[in-house]
Design an enzyme around this catalytic site. Sequence first.
Site, PDB file in Angstrom:
ATOM      1  N   PRO A 207       0.829  -1.214   0.000  1.00 32.69           N
ATOM      2  CA  PRO A 207       0.000   0.000   0.000  1.00 32.69           C
ATOM      3  C   PRO A 207       0.860   1.260   0.000  1.00 32.69           C
ATOM      4  CG  PRO A 207      -0.699  -1.548   1.701  1.00 32.69           C
ATOM      5  CD  PRO A 207       0.621  -2.027   1.195  1.00 32.69           C
ATOM      6  N   CYS A 208       0.575   2.167  -0.918  1.00 29.07           N
ATOM      7  CA  CYS A 208       1.265   3.458  -0.971  1.00 29.07           C
ATOM      8  C   CYS A 208       0.268   4.617  -0.898  1.00 29.07           C
ATOM      9  CB  CYS A 208       2.069   3.601  -2.263  1.00 29.07           C
ATOM     10  SG  CYS A 208       3.268   2.301  -2.555  1.00 29.07           S
ATOM     11  N   GLN A 209      -1.032   4.317  -0.987  1.00 27.67           N
ATOM     12  CA  GLN A 209      -2.025   5.379  -1.151  1.00 27.67           C
ATOM     13  C   GLN A 209      -2.156   6.284   0.057  1.00 27.67           C
ATOM     14  OE1 GLN A 209      -2.470   2.105  -1.658  1.00 27.67           O
ATOM     15  NE2 GLN A 209      -4.518   1.417  -1.086  1.00 27.67           N
ATOM     16  N   SER A 210      -1.689   5.829   1.247  1.00 30.01           N
ATOM     17  CA  SER A 210      -1.804   6.694   2.428  1.00 30.01           C
ATOM     18  C   SER A 210      -0.591   7.602   2.584  1.00 30.01           C
ATOM     19  CB  SER A 210      -1.972   5.829   3.688  1.00 30.01           C
ATOM     20  OG  SER A 210      -0.863   4.977   3.863  1.00 30.01           O
ATOM     21  N   PHE A 211       0.398   7.481   1.689  1.00 32.99           N
ATOM     22  CA  PHE A 211       1.567   8.344   1.751  1.00 32.99           C
ATOM     23  C   PHE A 211       1.166   9.810   1.675  1.00 32.99           C
ATOM     24  CE2 PHE A 211       5.155   5.437  -0.040  1.00 32.99           C
ATOM     25  CZ  PHE A 211       5.061   4.681   1.100  1.00 32.99           C
TER      26      PHE A 211
END
Length: 740
Positions: A207-211
């Site tokens: 997951p990278c979308q909360s960066f």
Amino acid sequence: MSVKFYLDKADKRDCAPIHLVLRHKSVQIKVATGEKVHKSEWDPQSQLVDEKHPHHKEINRYLFFLKEQVIHFMDTAAPAQLTEKKLKVKILSFVKGRKANNDKTILPATSDFEKGKQKFTFLDLFAGAGGFSEGFLQAQFKDKIFDFLLASDINENCELTHLARYNYQLGLDVAFLRQDISEPGFLDNLVKSLDGKTVDVVCGGPPCQSFSLAGKRSKFDKKDELFAHYLKVIRQLRPKYFVMENVKGILTKERGKIKEMILQEIRSIIDLNDFHILLDFIKRLGKQTKKSTFLLNCYLDRLQFETAIDKELDELKSKYILLVEKKFKQLTPKIVSYKESKTSIHINTIRHGFKLLERSRELTALKKRVIHEKSSSDLDNDLFVGDFNAFLTAIDPGYIIERIQKAFQFLSPSKEYKADVDELLASLKIYTTTFDDCMQGLKPYVKEAKASREFEQILNQIRLYNIEEPFVAHAADYGVPQNRERVLFIGCRKDQSPVKEVPPTVSAKERVTVFEALHDLDFINMGEEKFQYEEVDLKAKYNGSSKVMAALLKKRDLDGSMNAKSGLSYSDWSKKGRLSGRFPHAKHPFFVKHATELSNIQSHFVAPLLNHKTSKQNSSVVKRLEVILQEGDYDLAKKRLRTEGLASDKRSYNVLKPNQQSPTVVTIPDDYIHYASPRALTVREMARLQSFDDSFVFQGKRATGGIKRKMEVPQFTLVGNAVPPLLARAVAQEILKHIH
């Protein structure tokens, strides 16, 4: 009609086979169930196995299921189907599958298919249901195929589904590592599980979308660090290719800065075999510069971080801070008096800041535990979350260094020692900087030495992976009947040919429709579960529009491309399977509820069709779905729903269009309404929309709700979170074209 069980003649060991006998009008059929018991373990009154038998529960469950299916078939089949021959075939379809599975142990997956093939190995991180795994095993280019080594995920049901599919059903010797990738020791356990085997390709979707660059230390989502740990695996294993899948929105998040950060991190992975060239170059710079060499040595020490993991990395970080702290101790008597050095809050802040930085390993473990507790307690939008985040901010290395910097500002050192203070603060900044930022920091020294060209050549030589821009892959372009867009980052080791795109296998006009995917499963009603395929009469079901619906059915190759002569329909491919005969020893599809049942073959629930169960809804829900289905759209139906007293607070209902692709499949089944019936989809129907074969069985609990969704991964979640296998297959196929 009667369906009963009885014991036939016993063998020499006094074991008697259990037979099913069906009597219906003039028809009488006797079929061996494939199970044997001692006469003392059989209760003729209840026609069940006595509890004295070690597997009485499993056998009785099977007998009950068998009887139930026979009765159901007799009640629903057309009269022409109720012949002795056809009834026997139907009963044996269940019996043979179970008997075949019970007769097989886990067999090696060897076949003529694999003879003469060149195998490349892969592992699947954040594996979930196994979409990547399934697609990679389907791929073949000329004589090249993939060999599956290992999968990893943190959830028990992911492990159960993987082991059932790949180890027990297909007979592969695949390791599964159920451990959080961010836990200390994960890499050591991964390497141990691989047992010296080389990994050619790593795939996964961290997951990278909360960066967030702006609020990097404000949210503290436990998923934020998973990307960095994924890259640690890449650094350790040095695969020829790696594939990273993510949501489309990552490309535009924070005006593209997050995407650039991801690319920068990937390009920062260095080749340890050539890394000494860079270190030797920096040492030479120290001999050529007139500037202080303290920062140059700091860069050298910081770059050593790239060569180490886990305990060794912690030791290097601690050594770095101790060296900077030593400079501070030498500087302290020059900028403050002895009394102030013992009493100043600012000196104490600096001194204690160094102690905190020296304990980075302990603080990292503490941070991880607090974030886990924050997530487990669902702290968000409440009066607790701010306090938790404030504490997590306080132990972050970047924040600690900011406090040290602020403390120096309050001390106001004299101009004579300002350069020393600036140098010390710069060394702390180097401690937390990225590899690429280190390279930027070295440029003044490089320029002074007039070695810019050599420096760029070295950087090109030591970067392990080449990657250009990520690209958006639309699942429908690869034969998946779904509008699902995903971003793919494909990293290519410098000794391999780059993969810049994955060419579509299906044109926009020839995409697979929802009707093609689901029409043959539309024999189920609300509140039912089906275990075998039944014929769907399109003429009877669609009356005047049957020709229009039938025209939607196309003949295709496995990848979705059109093949009017020798192709199969999408639904037929789903039944036949897309593994191209690679696993001739594969067991029949089976289901287990718990991991404890996996090794007990008697517990395997074997049937031709699994995961095809509908929820039972009350009459008001059914009426609401009927109205939405009639209107064709939830928003268009809302006024009528209010008028008829059927309004709902639910935000989303998607009515499937038979001649189009489905919306993106998610984890909540009642977000969708079947195109022909007022009901939600079954797990099997959602799996069809994701392009999973029917033989791929999703194990464990079917669904969950509320806060449990954060901890459990039931069947619907496994399906919704998966990478569509046909998309994964297309990626794997393209890698096989380039890999050597």
